[in-house]
Structure formats: C-alpha cells, structure tokens
Design a protein around this motif. Structure first.
Motif, short mmCIF file in Angstrom:
data_model
loop_
_atom_site.label_atom_id
_atom_site.label_comp_id
_atom_site.label_asym_id
_atom_site.label_seq_id
_atom_site.Cartn_x
_atom_site.Cartn_y
_atom_site.Cartn_z
N GLY A 29 0.82 -1.20 0.00
CA GLY A 29 0.00 0.00 0.00
C GLY A 29 0.85 1.25 0.00
N THR A 30 1.91 1.24 0.79
CA THR A 30 2.79 2.40 0.84
C THR A 30 3.45 2.63 -0.52
OG1 THR A 30 3.42 1.26 2.85
CG2 THR A 30 4.24 3.49 2.58
N ALA A 31 3.88 1.52 -1.11
CA ALA A 31 4.51 1.64 -2.43
C ALA A 31 3.52 2.18 -3.43
CB ALA A 31 5.03 0.26 -2.87
N LEU A 32 2.29 1.68 -3.34
CA LEU A 32 1.26 2.14 -4.27
C LEU A 32 0.99 3.61 -4.08
CD1 LEU A 32 -0.94 1.37 -6.36
CD2 LEU A 32 -2.46 1.03 -4.44
N MET A 33 1.01 4.04 -2.82
CA MET A 33 0.74 5.44 -2.54
C MET A 33 1.80 6.33 -3.18
SD MET A 33 -0.44 6.76 1.09
CE MET A 33 -0.02 8.36 1.69
N ALA A 34 3.03 5.90 -3.04
CA ALA A 34 4.12 6.68 -3.63
C ALA A 34 3.97 6.70 -5.15
CB ALA A 34 5.46 6.06 -3.24
N LEU A 35 3.65 5.53 -5.70
CA LEU A 35 3.52 5.44 -7.14
C LEU A 35 2.39 6.33 -7.65
CD1 LEU A 35 4.72 3.71 -9.47
CD2 LEU A 35 2.70 2.30 -9.25
N LEU A 36 1.28 6.31 -6.93
CA LEU A 36 0.13 7.13 -7.34
C LEU A 36 0.50 8.60 -7.30
CD1 LEU A 36 -2.96 5.47 -5.65
CD2 LEU A 36 -2.70 6.00 -8.04
N ALA A 37 1.17 9.01 -6.23
CA ALA A 37 1.56 10.41 -6.10
C ALA A 37 2.47 10.80 -7.27
CB ALA A 37 2.27 10.63 -4.77
N ASP A 38 3.32 9.86 -7.66
CA ASP A 38 4.24 10.12 -8.76
C ASP A 38 3.50 10.25 -10.08
OD1 ASP A 38 6.65 10.19 -10.23
OD2 ASP A 38 6.31 8.08 -10.73
N ARG A 39 2.63 9.30 -10.34
CA ARG A 39 1.93 9.28 -11.63
C ARG A 39 0.95 10.43 -11.78
NH1 ARG A 39 3.35 4.18 -13.79
NH2 ARG A 39 5.51 4.47 -13.28
N LEU A 40 0.34 10.80 -10.67
CA LEU A 40 -0.71 11.82 -10.75
C LEU A 40 -0.18 13.20 -10.41
CD1 LEU A 40 -3.65 9.90 -9.07
CD2 LEU A 40 -3.23 10.20 -11.48
N THR B 195 -3.18 13.03 -1.57
CA THR B 195 -3.10 11.60 -1.32
C THR B 195 -3.10 11.37 0.18
OG1 THR B 195 -1.58 11.70 -3.15
CG2 THR B 195 -1.95 9.55 -2.20
N ALA B 196 -3.87 10.38 0.58
CA ALA B 196 -3.94 10.06 2.01
C ALA B 196 -4.16 8.58 2.16
CB ALA B 196 -5.07 10.83 2.68
N ALA B 197 -3.86 8.06 3.33
CA ALA B 197 -4.13 6.66 3.60
C ALA B 197 -5.28 6.58 4.59
CB ALA B 197 -2.90 5.98 4.18
N VAL B 198 -6.34 5.88 4.19
CA VAL B 198 -7.45 5.66 5.09
C VAL B 198 -7.52 4.17 5.35
CG1 VAL B 198 -9.93 5.82 5.39
CG2 VAL B 198 -8.69 7.66 4.28
N LEU B 199 -7.29 3.78 6.59
CA LEU B 199 -7.17 2.36 6.92
C LEU B 199 -6.16 1.72 5.97
CD1 LEU B 199 -10.85 1.49 7.76
CD2 LEU B 199 -8.99 1.99 9.32
N ASP B 200 -6.57 0.68 5.24
CA ASP B 200 -5.57 0.05 4.37
C ASP B 200 -5.76 0.46 2.93
OD1 ASP B 200 -7.94 -1.18 4.08
OD2 ASP B 200 -7.14 -3.20 3.92
N GLU B 201 -6.39 1.61 2.70
CA GLU B 201 -6.61 2.02 1.33
C GLU B 201 -5.97 3.38 1.06
OE1 GLU B 201 -10.64 0.53 -0.57
OE2 GLU B 201 -10.82 0.92 1.55
N VAL B 202 -5.58 3.56 -0.19
CA VAL B 202 -5.00 4.83 -0.60
C VAL B 202 -6.11 5.68 -1.19
CG1 VAL B 202 -3.20 5.92 -1.97
CG2 VAL B 202 -2.92 3.57 -1.19
N VAL B 203 -6.25 6.88 -0.69
CA VAL B 203 -7.32 7.75 -1.17
C VAL B 203 -6.70 8.93 -1.88
CG1 VAL B 203 -9.27 9.15 -0.51
CG2 VAL B 203 -8.79 7.06 0.73
N VAL B 204 -7.15 9.15 -3.08
CA VAL B 204 -6.64 10.25 -3.88
C VAL B 204 -7.79 11.19 -4.17
CG1 VAL B 204 -5.40 10.89 -5.95
CG2 VAL B 204 -5.06 8.64 -4.95
N THR B 205 -7.64 12.44 -3.80
CA THR B 205 -8.69 13.40 -4.12
C THR B 205 -8.20 14.26 -5.26
OG1 THR B 205 -9.20 13.40 -1.78
CG2 THR B 205 -10.26 15.07 -3.12
N VAL B 206 -8.99 14.32 -6.31
CA VAL B 206 -8.58 15.08 -7.48
C VAL B 206 -9.65 16.10 -7.80
CG1 VAL B 206 -7.20 13.21 -8.45
CG2 VAL B 206 -9.61 13.39 -9.04
N PRO B 207 -9.29 17.16 -8.52
CA PRO B 207 -10.32 18.12 -8.95
C PRO B 207 -11.26 17.49 -9.95
CG PRO B 207 -8.19 18.69 -9.87
CD PRO B 207 -7.94 17.61 -8.88
N ARG B 208 -12.52 17.85 -9.86
CA ARG B 208 -13.50 17.12 -10.67
C ARG B 208 -13.34 17.37 -12.16
NH1 ARG B 208 -19.11 20.56 -10.28
NH2 ARG B 208 -18.15 22.48 -9.59
N GLU B 209 -12.78 18.52 -12.54
CA GLU B 209 -12.63 18.82 -13.96
C GLU B 209 -11.74 17.79 -14.63
OE1 GLU B 209 -11.78 21.24 -11.62
OE2 GLU B 209 -13.86 21.98 -11.61
#
Lengths: 375, 163, 382, 174
Positions: free
Chosen positions: D25-36, D43-57
């Motif tokens: 999960g940590t690795a995924l979080m880093a990867l997501l932050a990198d790609r996005l 980017t935040a971790a909620v329990l065991d999930e990575v949550v990404v909040t993006v602008p709706r546009e």
C-alpha cells in the motif's frame, strides 16, 4: 403474375414491443424488461428496475448499527449470512476489532452453506427458465436441509440476524457437528443428482450453450462479478484475491468458464457448490473452541469517525459496503455495492442475436435478486 | 442422447423414493429449540407476575418500532412479595410489523421477553395481530412450558438500564 | 330401423365417447399431477378425496364456476369461438379410432388418413385464440403454434404412410390385426418419430413452446379463464390421449394381448405411452422455437422419409421383418451420434476449468509489485 | 432440559485501531503520487486504502491514466458512491486491478450549488447505473451520461431522497 410477387423486396414487418414484467412469470421478482422483437428475434432490450426500492441505504442512516444488520438480511434475501458478514466486517475493520477464531470459522461455515443454498435456488429457477419443472424441487429439497441447519443455529430460516459486530449472537448448538456430518453427504449426493439431471441434457445444452455470451473484456468493463465474471474466463474470487475472514486457510478451486455463455455461468455455480462443500469439510475439521464474541464491543456501537470499504464474495459476486461513520451510534452513509446490480447491467451486452426464449434463459443465468438490485 | 436418458433415470429413481414433503396443516415439522417465533413475555411463576418491568429498552432498540409499553408501581412490591418496584402495565406488540430479529431479547436486562415458538398468526383484519400484555404472557407461558425455559440473567448482577 | 341405425346409434356412440373422454381427461389430470409429484418427491394432490382422487373434479367445478373474462379490445366472436375450434377437431378424431375390433363408431377405410388430417385442424383454434386475445404474448404463442404444428405434421404423415405400407391398409382395425410382431419392434424408428412429432403437435414438453409459461406466459391461452380455458385444457388432454392411443394402435399392437379384454389392453398401452410423455415432461427442458424448427425440418422430416425408404426396401426385396428393425436401429444410432456431436460437442466440450485457489494466491507476488521495471502482466489478462 | 443458548458476554473496553497500509500500500501510494503529480492530488491513507482526491474537472483524465498505466492497471470499477456532506458531495470511486490485485480510492468533491461532475462511462462502462442512481437519489448531474433517466425512483419523483436534507417526516407520497 404481377411483378410485385416475384421481387425479393424484404417483407415490411413491424417490430413488436413486449413488456416482460413486472408480472411476468420468469423475471425473478419485480423486474421489467421492455423487449423489442422482430418475429422471435430480439432487436433491443431495456431493463427497468426500482420496483423493490426500499431505500435500505437511507434507512440505515437512521438506525443503530445493530439494527442495520437486520436491513442487510433483507438485501439479498437468499444469501443473508454473506450480507451480514460484509456489514459486520466493515464495522470491525473500522473499529479494529479482532473477531475470535471460533466465530470466524462458524461465519465461514454459515456463509458457505448459504452459498450452496443460494446456488441451489439458482439451479431450480434456472431449470424453470429453460422449461424443466423438476430441478426446482430437487434444489429445494437440499436447500430445505440447509435451512433447517440455519434454523437450529440462528433461530430463523431466512432473516437470521446472527452475526454481530465482533462475533456471533450465540454459539452453535451442541449437536451442530453431528448435524453437519449428517447433512454434508446428503448435500453431496443432492448436488450430484442435480448435476446429472440437467447439466448435460442435450436439450439443456442446446438451450444454453453459446447463448448470451459475455466476453472477458465486456465482463470487466461492465463491472460484472462473481460467477458471471468467472464464467467469462476471469479467475477472480474475492475469497482468493483479497482474502477476508479466514478464507486464506482453506484449499479449494475456483471454477472458471471458457466461453462466458449461459451454460458456463450455470456450471460454474454447480462447481462452486462442490467447492463450498469442500471448504465446509475443512472448516469443520479445523473448528476451534473458544469465545464467539470479541471482548470490548459495547452494546451500542460507536465506531470512530472514518470511512471503510469492505467487499466479500457473495454467491452472486462481489458484495461491497462503503461505510462512512461520523462517530455516532448511527452510520452517516452506507453505500451498498450489490453484485446483481452490475451483473444485471451487463445483461444488455449478452442480448446479441438472442431469441425471446433466450431472454429468459439469460436473465436466469445472471441470477439476480431484486432485493439487492433495488436495495 | 445418452445424457438425456441419464436424466430420465434420475427422475425415475427419485420417483421410487419416499417423498420429502409433509402435509402441512395435518403434519407439523418440529421447530428447532432456537426457533425465533413472535416475541412473547415471560411469567415469573415464583411471584406470579411478569418479569417485564416496562423499562422500554426493547422498545427503543426495536428496528421497526413495533412495540409500546408503559409501567406502573408494582402492588406486589408494596406487599413485599416482589423485588420489582415497577411492573409492566400495558405492553402491546404489532406482530404484523415485527421482523423477528431478536434484538429485543438480546437487549433485555430482565429476561422478560423471549422469542416464542409461535409462528402461525394469520388474522382476518389488518390490525388483527396487535397483541396486548395478556396475549403476550399467554404465549410466553406456553413457550416456558414447552421448552422448560429458565431465566439466566436473573441471578447475575443487573446492569444499569441503558439504551 | 334404418333411421335408428344411421343416426341414433352413432349419436349415442358419440355421447358415450364424449363421456368416456371426459372421464379419461379427468384421470389423466390426476395421473399427471400424481406422477409429476412423485418424480419431484412430492405427494401430489392429497386433499380432495382419497389420494386426491377427486382433485380433477374439484378443479373442473372451480373452472366452470369461475368468472369468464374477456380482455378489452379482444375480438369477441373469435375469442369465444376459438376454444371450440380447438376442441372439435380433437374430438372428431375419435370417430374412427377403434378401442377394440368392433368398438368403433365408424370404421373408415381411410381411418389413418382421417385421423392425421383432422387432428391438425386444431391449429385453427389456437391461432384464433392467439389473434383475438389482443395480447402480444398470445400472438407470439399462436404464431409459434402455427409454425410448430404445420412443420411437425409432415413427419406424422410420413410415419403413418410407412405404417400403411407395412400393413397394406389405411384402416386402423386392419393395421392392428396385421401386426406380427408389433411394429414398435419392426420399425422402432417410426415409433420414435411418431412419439416426438406427436409431442410437438400436442404441445408437450420438451416441445411445449407455444404455451411456454416461462417465456410467453401461457401463449394463446393467456387471456382465457374459467370454462373457456377448461375447454382448451380438455382439448389438449384429449389430443394427448389420442396420441397415446394412436401410438398403441400403430406400433404397440392395439388391443391385442393375452388374458385381459381387448379394450383394457388398449387402455393400458395408451396410458403407458402417456406416462412416458409425463415422465419426459418431468425431466426435460424446453426447446427453443428455432431449434424446434430445425429439429423438425432437418432431422425428423428427413428421417421420416428415410423411414419410408427402408420400409419400401424391406417390402420390395421381401426381407424378413428384422431387417427393417436393424436398419431402423442403425439410423437411430447414427442420428443420435450426430446430434451428440452437433449439440454437445459444438464449440468444444462443455466443461469449466477448475483453478486451484492456491495457484491463484501465488499468482501475484506481493513484494515485486511496484518495481520500476516493467511488471509482466501474467495475471488474469493473459 | 433443552439446551439453553448462551448469550455473548460483553465487557467495555477501548477498541484497538483499524488496519493500516501495508508495504504494498505504501509503495502504491508513492507510485500514485508520482503518476498523478500533474493533477495535484491530495493523497492520504485511510485504513488500508490509498485515497486520492482530485479536482472534478480532471477526473476522467485521472481515471484514464489509472486504467491505462501499465503498473497501476485499475481496470475494474468496484463501486461508485455519492456521499452527502451537507455542504458538498463527495463522489467516491473504488478502483481495483484484477491483474495486479491492488485497490485505490479516487474522490472528487462537488459543491452543493453546482452539483455537476463528469461522467466516467467512457472509462468504466459499468458506471452507467451507478451514475443514474446518483442522479436519482442525490440530484447530481453526471455530465456526458447518455441516458440520465430515473433508475430506482419513478419518473416525476420530486426531490432527492438520498440527500440529508430530504424531509422524510414531512413527506407525503400519496
């Protein structure tokens, strides 16, 4: 002879719009399809749902957590234990409650029995859909035996309200093991009989093979899950890909179809019944003693502020609960991800080149429960 | 064609077996010990009064709000026969609304309510299955007789009434 | 005297026949429900009378006293006439069917021809019912019935022809008399063909597509209730019984048999055939309309011609009767195998793959997932 | 005597914390932050999930990237939920990768006054009914949805019963 008679101009035929449901005998509940047919061939199909919309998600927002479990019983009303399990697991995950081993094992037994019961119901109704009238009786014979076990364990045959946050309401009765040992051979024999009666019957094969094909790509795109997804050739089973409870301790097979047609969807379920029986045998062999309720769970549950998504493998597929808690004794928002909802949506893709009679078979092979679709 | 013949064989074989159905109104299949029928109130045979004190815990915890109750001062307490200071006065359950979830039994602190084995309750009127205290106690007595029910929490120290 | 002989006796015979057929239908209803019940591990009707024997009577009383409803927009005249138009041909067939050597209202020389010709007339009633009901399911059902009945009439005619060739007569009495051994042994192919196409004509499982309740919800009968529906029901059972009797007459040696009186023998044989029909109903799913059509035109029609051909060959070369049996059996086996190949093995063997969960769990290595190098997608996507 | 069902015994005790992100999960979080990175996600971790909040546009772009990326490969939309937070909506997309077996949550915030968000049907075909449901119950416009008819409610239903502000107790249907 006039020239008109000899030309090969296509006949001017009208498309007939047929309203199948909500009171059609084979729509599996209050479900309506508007079907446009050209002769017997389907031109277009549009599903209409919502006749059983009880607002379960909204209702949950006004109920205590323990009361919400009763609502989950009533979603997919043929696999109640699985629904309860998902909701309880969501709260447990949010609160960080460790469920005792014995409770976990009993939960698995109940869920797998419920899976068999649900698939037996599917077997029967699918038989009715293709026009055979005996399978439903065979299916119900064995389902009845399972329900009698449910009654002995939880006190109710359908709406159990048996799982609790942190464990179970009560331990299994003392003669549980003997009853299970009596039940399992009966079930095994029953499943074999069901299999022999219908699965390879030539008429049945003619009716279900290469009908309602859902390709792998479509199944994934539509978000189909469970037997529908597996029949399309995707070996995805939440019990394996994201093991919950104690499912990672058991050895079983995941049946995967080859073509994604109605027969595959049917036979995947038949095989799943056998696999579930296998799992139950393993669970019974390993069933430990101990408490059935986690320590530290109060009567009124107040999970911490936060949100959680939990999914489990229901008989119909990937059942998910998205729970938002604001720290009070009632959930702030409960979103249910019903597997039938998405499988039903994928039905439109299965309708290519279908006949009127196939609509019924395809709908039967998707195996929807409207209580869950409409919530 | 062979598989079809096999199917015919299966049906023939089952035909020669005993039917699995029972003739319902004549023949009742036994219910299990834990069977949850409609809720009923239990009767304290020692003091000859209901266990229920009308504390409303079950009513507040009922998911469908199918019950109401009021309490009164217990005349037997004044006479010193009973330890219950208050006792149930009116208790009404709309069994047509009850969903048999057993939450009321679970939250009850006095073992006053049980899920009886009563499950046949068809009535001619829509509100015909509203039952009052008397009927609930009758159902409860029947249940206590049938199953040899005994209170389990009465001996244990009572938790505070909490909802 | 002559008036009595030409009018009164047949009239009385018809009346007796009608009563007899009604009794037969009642018995068939009871047998069907009981038999299906036993197949499905149920008891079947048990309440009305001992073993539910009076259940069909109760059903009949209920149906007759039920309100007759006609849908708005239905064609009134056709709607009410349709049940009769279906029932009369089903009943007329019986004029020439012998129950024993002399137990027949009119022994026509062209008896077999008459039976085959009249029985198909009931389609008119079905189409009338379907069209006049102002219901789309009814129309679909009626069209299915028309298509099905007309296609399956051909094999019936051809099988009858083969039987007539073997017996050298179209007179049903003579056909029965000349069976030695019974034609089910001589021409098993013919017997099977008659059974299957007869099932399709009477609309019984696995060919009950025109009133398929899970698809067209009762087809032409969907809007009927009460006594009119009962007439349809009666006609259907009379036709089924006619099929049973016809098969017994043409292939099972009719009323001939030791010890018992001839009429009883015929009834026993007919009921046995009907039990087989009910048995199939309890076991088989239903075919689809296009499959029914292709089975009719591509399998049964050619087979019925082949049946005539082998019968002709046997008769021409004056081979012994078992030569025909052998040829029939060979054809049956060949066709069964072909059906197996086409249906069961079409597009690969029907089976699902069992993937062990252990293997699936292993498929995604936990640690190597997010390396910078390209991850091989050897998951499910392969 | 018949066996008495034992009751669970409950004692009060503070619950422990829920599960946390594991190594993957940590690795995924880093990867997501990198790609996005270009979308400036939270980017935040909620329990065991990575949550990404993006602008709706830019939601559709983000999802397309997540689905198309070789390593992320989020090809399965598990769940689409709309949550009403009284001043804004949150549309939550639970994503899952069938091949890689990892999960992520994508969120967009939609203000109450301007209840519009792009439809994700071009990326995930299965979002169709979810979005119709969201429109039905919450009155959220999913722009670009081909067929935004009522799904669960009947045509002509007044109001949005999913919202917290829906007056259930004053509401009389008949």
């Amino acid at each position: 002879m006039s020239g008109d008679l000899t030309t090969t101009r296509p006949l001017d035929t009208l498309e007939l719009m047929i309203n199948m449901g909500p009171q059609h005998p084979s729509t599996h509940g209050v479900f309506r399809m508007v079907v446009w047919v050209d002769g017997e061939r389907i031109v277009n199909m549009e599903p209409y749902i919502g006749y059983l919309h009880r607002g379960s998600e909204k209702l949950s927002e006004g109920e205590l957590y323990n009361q919400v479990i009763t609502l989950f019983d009533r979603l997919d009303y043929v696999s109640n234990f699985n629904n309860e399990l998902t909701f309880c697991m969501a709260i447990e995950k949010l609160m960080g409650v460790q469920v005792p081993e014995r409770a976990q094992y009993i939960r698995v037994i109940m869920c797998e029995l419920n899976r068999i019961a649900s698939h037996l119901l599917f077997y029967g109704t699918f038989g009715l859909d293709v026009g055979a009238m005996t399978p439903i009786m065979y299916g119900f014979r064995d389902r009845e035996r399972i329900q009698s076990i449910f009654e002995a364990v939880s006190g109710a045959r359908l709406m159990h309200n048996y799982f609790r946050v942190g464990g179970l309401r009560q331990d299994v009765p003392s003669d549980f093991r003997e009853r299970m040992e009596r039940l399992l051979p009966q079930l095994e024999q029953g499943v074999e009989e069901c299999d022999q009666l219908l699965s390879y019957n030539e008429v049945f094969l003619a009716r279900t093979r290469s009908i309602g094909v859902l390709t792998k790509e479509e199944a994934i795109a539509y978000g189909a899950s469970g037997p529908v997804l597996r029949a399309s050739g995707v070996p995805e089973d939440v019990r394996v890909s994201e093991p919950y409870s104690v499912y990672d301790r058991f050895d079983f097979n995941v049946p995967v179809g080859k073509k994604g047609d109605c027969w595959d969807r049917y036979y995947v379920r038949v095989e799943e019944m056998r696999e579930s029986l296998k799992i139950i045998r393993q669970v019974l062999a390993q069933l430990p003693d101990g408490p059935i309720m986690a320590a530290g769970v109060r009567r009124i549950i107040r999970p911490p502020r936060g949100e959680v998504y939990v999914r489990t493998e229901n008989p119909r597929g990937d059942f998910g609960v998205f729970l938002v808690s604001d720290g009070t004794d009632k959930p702030y928002r409960v979103k249910i991800r019903p597997p039938s909802f998405l499988n039903l949506q994928a039905m439109q893709a299965m309708m290519r080149n279908a006949y009127v009679a196939d609509v019924v078979v395809i709908l039967g092979s998707v195996d929807i429960v409207l209580g869950e679709v409409d919530r | 064609m062979l598989n079809s013949l096999k199917g015919l064989g299966v049906t023939l074989k089952t035909m020669l077996r005993k039917p699995v159905t029972a003739q319902y109104p004549k023949e009742h299949l036994p219910v299990n010990r834990r069977y949850m029928g409609f809720p009923a109130l239990t009767w304290d045979f020692q003091v000859q009064e209901p266990y229920c004190v009308g504390c409303m815990v079950c009513i507040r915890n009922c998911p469908t709000q199918c019950m109401t109750a009021t309490l009164k001062d217990n005349p037997l307490h004044k006479e010193g026969k009973s330890t219950r200071r208050k006792i149930v006065d009116i208790f009404e359950v709309n069994l047509g609304r009850c969903i048999l979830c057993e939450i009321c039994v679970e939250v009850c602190n006095f073992d006053a309510i049980v899920m009886s084995h009563e499950h046949e309750l068809s009535k001619y009127e829509r509100n015909g299955n509203r039952v009052d205290l008397q009927a609930l106690l009758e159902m409860g007595k029947q249940y206590q007789e049938d199953t040899g029910w005994e209170p389990e929490q009465a001996a244990a120290p009572k938790e505070g009434v909490q909802a | 005297m002559s008036l009595a002989a030409t009018v009164l006796v047949p009239l009385l015979g018809l009346l007796a026949l009608f009563t007899f057929l009604s009794a037969v239908v009642l018995s068939l209803v009871w047998i069907e429900r009981k038999f299906l019940g036993r197949i499905q591990m149920r008891l079947g009707p048990m309440r009305v009378g001992p073993f539910g024997l009076l259940q069909p009577v109760a059903d009949a009383v209920k149906l007759v006293t039920k309100e007759d409803v006609m849908p708005f927009g239905a064609n009134r005249a056709l709607f009410w006439v349709a049940p009769l138009a279906m029932f009369i041909p089903a009943f007329m067939v019986w004029v020439t069917i012998p129950f024993a050597r002399d137990w027949v209202i009119r022994n026509l020389e062209l008896g077999l021809f008459y039976v085959v010709a009249v029985s198909v007339l009931s389609i008119v009633g079905l189409v009338m019912a379907g069209w006049s009901s102002a219901n789309k399911y009814a129309v679909l059902g009626a069209l299915r019935a028309a298509a099905g009945l007309i296609s399956y009439e051909i094999p019936v005619v051809m099988v009858a022809l083969a039987v007539a060739m073997l017996a050298g007569s179209l007179n049903l009495v003579e056909i029965v008399e000349r069976q030695a051994p019974i034609y089910a042994v001589v021409a098993p192919l013919g017997a099977l063909l008659l059974l299957f196409s007869g099932l399709a004509e009477t609309g019984r499982t696995p060919f009950d597509i025109y009133h398929a309740e899970s698809e067209v919800a009762g087809g032409p009968y969907i809007e009927y209730s009460g006594a009119h529906w009962a007439v349809f029901y009666l006609a259907e059972y009379v036709s089924t019984f006619a099929l049973g009797v016809l098969i017994s007459l043409l292939f099972l040696g009719g009323w001939r048999g030791p010890w018992l009186p001839p009429v009883l023998w015929l009834l026993i044989k007919a009921y046995a055939v009907i039990l087989v029909i009910f048995w199939m109903r309890g076991t088989f799913p239903r075919l689809r309309i296009d499959q029914l059509m292709s089975l009719g035109w591509k399998v049964l029609v050619p087979l019925s011609f082949a049946n005539i051909l082998i019968a002709g060959v046997q008769l021409y070369y004056r081979w012994p009767w078992w030569a025909l049996t052998l040829m029939s059996v060979a054809l049956i086996v060949a066709v069964s195998f072909e059906v197996y190949r086409r249906v069961v093995l079409a597009g690969g063997k029907p089976e699902v793959e069992l993937v062990p969960a252990r293997e699936l769990r292993r498929k995604v290595p936990v640690r190597e997932e997010f390396k910078t190098t390209k991850v091989s997608s050897e998951g499910q996507q392969g | 005597m018949a066996e008495q069902p034992p009751r669970p015994h409950r004692r009060e005790e503070a619950p422990t914390a829920g599960p946390a992100l594991d190594e993957r999960g940590t690795a995924l979080m880093a990867l997501l932050a990198d790609r996005l990175a270009t979308f400036q996600p939270q980017t935040a971790a909620v329990l065991d999930e990575v949550v990404v909040t993006v602008p709706r546009e830019r939601l559709v772009e983000v999802l397309e990237l997540l689905k198309g990326d070789e390593q992320l490969d989020f090809n399965y939309l598990r769940c689409l939920s709309v949550v009403d937070y009284k001043t804004y909506f949150e549309v939550v997309y639970h994503l899952w990768s069938l091949a890689k077996r990892h999960k992520a949550v994508v969120k967009v915030r939609v203000p109450y006054e301007d209840a519009k968000t792009p439809s994700v049907i071009p990326v995930y075909r299965g979002a169709d009914w979810y979005e119709r449901e969201g429109h039905d119950l919450f009155g959220l416009m999913f722009e670009g949805h081909p067929n935004l008819k009522p799904l669960l409610l009947y045509e002509g239903f007044d109001g949005y019963p999913g919202r917290k502000s829906f007056p259930f107790h004053e509401y009389n249907e008949w």
